[in-house]
Design an enzyme around this catalytic site. Structure first.
Site, PDB file in Angstrom:
ATOM      1  N   LYS A 153       0.913  -1.183  -0.022  1.00 53.79           N
ATOM      2  CA  LYS A 153       0.124   0.040  -0.135  1.00 53.79           C
ATOM      3  C   LYS A 153       0.969   1.261   0.007  1.00 53.79           C
ATOM      4  CE  LYS A 153      -4.255  -1.610   0.219  1.00 53.79           C
ATOM      5  NZ  LYS A 153      -5.386  -1.357  -0.628  1.00 53.79           N
ATOM      6  N   LYS A 250     -14.420  -6.100  -6.267  1.00 57.54           N
ATOM      7  CA  LYS A 250     -14.640  -6.557  -4.996  1.00 57.54           C
ATOM      8  C   LYS A 250     -16.260  -6.753  -4.961  1.00 57.54           C
ATOM      9  CE  LYS A 250     -10.718  -4.678  -3.581  1.00 57.54           C
ATOM     10  NZ  LYS A 250     -10.591  -3.431  -2.980  1.00 57.54           N
TER      11      LYS A 250
END
Length: 337
Positions: A153, A250
């Protein structure tokens, strides 16, 4: 069908930080649908970015509980159509759709991947996510979990330095996810440095609506670009053509397995790579994702691996990335508490 809702607060092993938020706990809603002695389980996590809470999902589902319990589950697709027509949020629909698919498979006595005609002999391994922290802490987290594939990230003022530091401690493949934090110019410049450091692709570098910027990035980036926040629902897949090399689906955002399967099919016809990602779900959500594995190019299903303790049994991910599919049919989920 009978419906039961269970609320949990999942504790994470480490503070999980991305470019826009940090958290130590993840609230999640588990939907249990029962019929003829079988129970299917589904999950959706809360998400401040999309203004979704356990309370909002619970209220939506309770509002149509009698209709759900009166519904005859002939197929998950018909149930999903019913839920969509009731106007629920995609997060609520996801939890219900996952539960209905799990229940349907259990009633049929077969795992979902087999019902769909998928062969689990070949599938991608999941990445393991390293959230934003100090470089020292990120190195520590990586060393704590030796893994062949990491998602890093990013979204700081020293992103390339982070990847350089991590690279000193592993030969694993890297993916990076900027969560909308970069400009087109940053993305292009970073892509050349990151390619040298063994990065496979960049996920969602620009703000979700900056498709014009993505055209420039697509033309000049040294690395493939995968859409996440720019690809939420089925209608977004076509918009990603020409702006991204692939999409990250997702389940919570699109509304479950039923629309995800359609998105996968559409993306493949457009020549887009397909990834499915998680939202720090428990094994309930991860086991649902696992049913799609044979159709995917990439997968991010490490959610349960990031938790201090799980609430369910189901798919097992071994230390080499190999997936052990459950013996139970459906998504193979059993709730532990």
């Amino acid at each position: 069908m009978q419906i039961t809702l269970k609320q949990y607060q999942l504790e994470l092993k480490h503070t999980f930080s991305i470019s826009r938020e940090s958290r130590d706990f993840q609230d999640t809603l588990i939907v249990c649908l029962s019929h003829n002695g079988k129970t299917g389980y589904g999950e959706s996590t809360s998400n401040p970015y999309y203004n979704i809470t356990m309370e909002s999902m619970t209220a939506e589902i309770r509002g149509i509980q009698k209709k759900i319990e009166a519904f005859e589950l002939t197929s998950p697709e018909a149930f999903h159509d019913f839920l969509t027509n009731e106007g629920l949020s995609n997060f609520s629909i996801c939890a219900l759709d996952l539960a209905a698919n799990d229940l349907y498979g259990k009633l049929k006595g077969q795992p979902l991947y087999r019902i769909w005609g998928y062969s689990p002999e070949k599938y991608p391994i999941t990445n393991y996510t390293i959230g934003i922290a100090t470089i020292e802490k990120m190195v520590e987290k990586m060393k704590e979990k030796p893994w062949p594939l990491y998602k890093i990230k990013l979204g700081t003022n020293h992103d390339v330095a982070i990847v350089k530091a991590l690279r000193e401690h592993t030969d694993a493949t890297f993916r990076v996810d900027a969560n909308c934090a970069w400009t087109p110019e940053e993305t292009i410049a970073n892509s050349f440095e990151l390619k040298k450091l063994g990065v496979e692709f960049i996920e969602q570098p620009l703000k979700a609506d900056n498709l014009e910027g993505m055209k420039k990035v697509m033309a000049e980036s040294a690395l493939p670009i995968i859409a996440d926040e720019s690809c939420i629902v089925e209608s977004d897949v076509e918009k990603c053509e020409g702006h991204f090399h692939g999409i990250n689906i997702k389940l919570t955002k699109c509304g479950g397995l039923t629309p995800a399967r359609r998105m996968i099919k559409k993306a493949k016809t457009l020549g887009l790579k397909v990834m499915v990602g998680c939202m720090t779900e428990s094994t309930v959500g991860i086991s649902a994702i696992a049913q799609l594995l044979p159709q995917l190019d990439y997968v991010d299903m490490d959610g349960a691996m990031l938790l201090k303790g799980d609430i369910a049994s189901g798919v097992i991910i071994e230390d080499n990335g190999q997936v052990i599919f459950p013996e139970l049919p459906g998504s193979g989920i059993a709730l532990l508490s």
